[in-house]
Scaffold this motif. Structure first.
Motif, PDB file in Angstrom:
ATOM      1  N   LYS A   4       0.824  -1.206   0.000  1.00 41.37           N
ATOM      2  CA  LYS A   4       0.000   0.000   0.000  1.00 41.37           C
ATOM      3  C   LYS A   4       0.863   1.262   0.000  1.00 41.37           C
ATOM      4  N   ILE A   5       0.291   2.313  -0.582  1.00 39.29           N
ATOM      5  CA  ILE A   5       0.953   3.608  -0.599  1.00 39.29           C
ATOM      6  C   ILE A   5      -0.114   4.697  -0.705  1.00 39.29           C
ATOM      7  N   ALA A   6       0.198   5.877  -0.198  1.00 37.99           N
ATOM      8  CA  ALA A   6      -0.650   7.058  -0.408  1.00 37.99           C
ATOM      9  C   ALA A   6       0.052   7.941  -1.430  1.00 37.99           C
ATOM     10  N   LEU A   7      -0.721   8.485  -2.356  1.00 35.15           N
ATOM     11  CA  LEU A   7      -0.076   9.311  -3.383  1.00 35.15           C
ATOM     12  C   LEU A   7      -1.040  10.297  -4.014  1.00 35.15           C
ATOM     13  N   ASN A   8      -0.437  11.321  -4.592  1.00 31.77           N
ATOM     14  CA  ASN A   8      -1.174  12.282  -5.408  1.00 31.77           C
ATOM     15  C   ASN A   8      -0.464  12.354  -6.756  1.00 31.77           C
ATOM     16  N   LEU A   9      -1.193  12.041  -7.823  1.00 38.48           N
ATOM     17  CA  LEU A   9      -0.594  11.967  -9.150  1.00 38.48           C
ATOM     18  C   LEU A   9      -1.435  12.732 -10.159  1.00 38.48           C
ATOM     19  N   SER A  10      -0.756  13.519 -10.988  1.00 35.36           N
ATOM     20  CA  SER A  10      -1.407  14.193 -12.116  1.00 35.36           C
ATOM     21  C   SER A  10      -0.518  14.054 -13.340  1.00 35.36           C
ATOM     22  N   LEU A  11      -1.041  13.402 -14.366  1.00 33.67           N
ATOM     23  CA  LEU A  11      -0.329  13.295 -15.635  1.00 33.67           C
ATOM     24  C   LEU A  11      -0.811  14.379 -16.587  1.00 33.67           C
ATOM     25  N   LYS A  12       0.110  14.982 -17.337  1.00 40.75           N
ATOM     26  CA  LYS A  12      -0.282  15.971 -18.340  1.00 40.75           C
ATOM     27  C   LYS A  12      -0.929  15.277 -19.535  1.00 40.75           C
ATOM     28  N   ASN A  13      -0.434  14.060 -19.854  1.00 39.56           N
ATOM     29  CA  ASN A  13      -1.054  13.234 -20.889  1.00 39.56           C
ATOM     30  C   ASN A  13      -0.721  11.774 -20.587  1.00 39.56           C
ATOM     31  N   ASN A  14      -1.470  10.864 -21.204  1.00 36.90           N
ATOM     32  CA  ASN A  14      -1.338   9.443 -20.873  1.00 36.90           C
ATOM     33  C   ASN A  14      -0.353   8.698 -21.769  1.00 36.90           C
ATOM     34  N   ASN A  15       0.770   9.330 -22.108  1.00 34.39           N
ATOM     35  CA  ASN A  15       1.725   8.609 -22.948  1.00 34.39           C
ATOM     36  C   ASN A  15       2.486   7.571 -22.125  1.00 34.39           C
ATOM     37  N   SER A  16       2.948   6.535 -22.812  1.00 39.38           N
ATOM     38  CA  SER A  16       3.560   5.384 -22.141  1.00 39.38           C
ATOM     39  C   SER A  16       4.792   5.755 -21.335  1.00 39.38           C
ATOM     40  N   GLN A  17       5.631   6.635 -21.878  1.00 41.56           N
ATOM     41  CA  GLN A  17       6.870   6.986 -21.191  1.00 41.56           C
ATOM     42  C   GLN A  17       6.590   7.671 -19.855  1.00 41.56           C
ATOM     43  N   SER A  18       5.600   8.547 -19.830  1.00 39.35           N
ATOM     44  CA  SER A  18       5.254   9.238 -18.584  1.00 39.35           C
ATOM     45  C   SER A  18       4.735   8.248 -17.550  1.00 39.35           C
ATOM     46  N   LYS A  19       3.891   7.308 -17.983  1.00 35.59           N
ATOM     47  CA  LYS A  19       3.342   6.327 -17.048  1.00 35.59           C
ATOM     48  C   LYS A  19       4.432   5.417 -16.498  1.00 35.59           C
TER      49      LYS A  19
END
Length: 228
Positions: A87-102
């Protein structure tokens, strides 16, 4: 490219799970990871999908994989299935869903959980029967219904199989070598022992002893191998 990393604390020891509190911000994403609060009973997790955004007080590795890579053709080889419940707590915001960013985000999360990871493009094999007469020598001697038994030796890197289908055998080979082996055969049930130290030797053993062939499909699969 803007890249900011703020290490806000050291390593926490919580329920046998180490989590590093860290904030990472780039041109492509914002990620903040924290330990899960142990005194809290009710948790709130919110998700957006396009682009991906997660605000989670308590989320498992399994949920993260399903959320981040839902539409990706990536195979996950988890050495210890219990790791999926980390388990982990996190806050995540992607600018776009490209594979490299993920992948970059996921690598940071695995590091925060102190997990080892390896990303490869690995070979895909089909497990084929090429000699049914030879294979019959290793058919299970038990009456149906079978009880599958798999024993792993800690000292000799050997695996002992009893009442194992070819489908399950293919999974075991995939889990213990850096390959993917496919078989849908659940009718052929065998007893066999093999070592997990050398794939080429195992190929020869399977062919000589069981009449089975690991046939290269000439295809590759992007794969995450994760261990503790």
């Amino acid at each position: 490219m803007k890249y900011i990393t703020l290490l806000t604390f050291a390593v926490f020891f919580v329920s046998c799970q180490n989590v590093i509190n860290e904030v990472t911000e780039t041109d492509n994403y914002y990620l903040k990871t924290e330990k899960v609060s142990t005194g809290q009973k009710d948790y709130s997790n919110t998700f957006s999908v396009d682009p991906i955004a997660i605000d989670a007080e308590n989320i498992s590795l399994k949920e993260l994989i399903n959320t981040l890579f839902k539409n990706e053709n990536i195979y996950f080889n988890i050495k210890n299935k219990k790791l999926l419940e980390k388990k982990i707590a996190l806050n995540l915001s992607l600018k776009n869903n490209n594979s490299q960013s993920k992948k970059a985000v996921f690598n940071n999360i695995l590091s925060a959980l102190n997990l080892n990871k390896q990303f490869d493009s690995i070979t895909i094999y089909d497990l084929k029967i090429i000699d049914t007469i030879q294979l019959r020598n290793y058919y299970s001697k038990e009456e149906r219904p079978f009880r599958t038994e798999i024993y792993k030796s800690k000292d000799s890197d050997s695996i002992s199989l009893k009442n194992v289908s070819l489908k399950d055998l293919s999974k075991l080979i995939s889990e213990n070598f850096n390959v993917i082996v496919n078989s849908d055969n659940i009718k052929v049930i065998v007893d066999y022992n093999f070592k997990v130290d050398n794939l080429n030797r195992l190929k020869k053993e399977l062919k000589t002893n069981l009449g089975l062939e690991l046939s290269d499909t000439n295809k590759k699969q992007d794969t995450y191998t994760i261990s503790d």
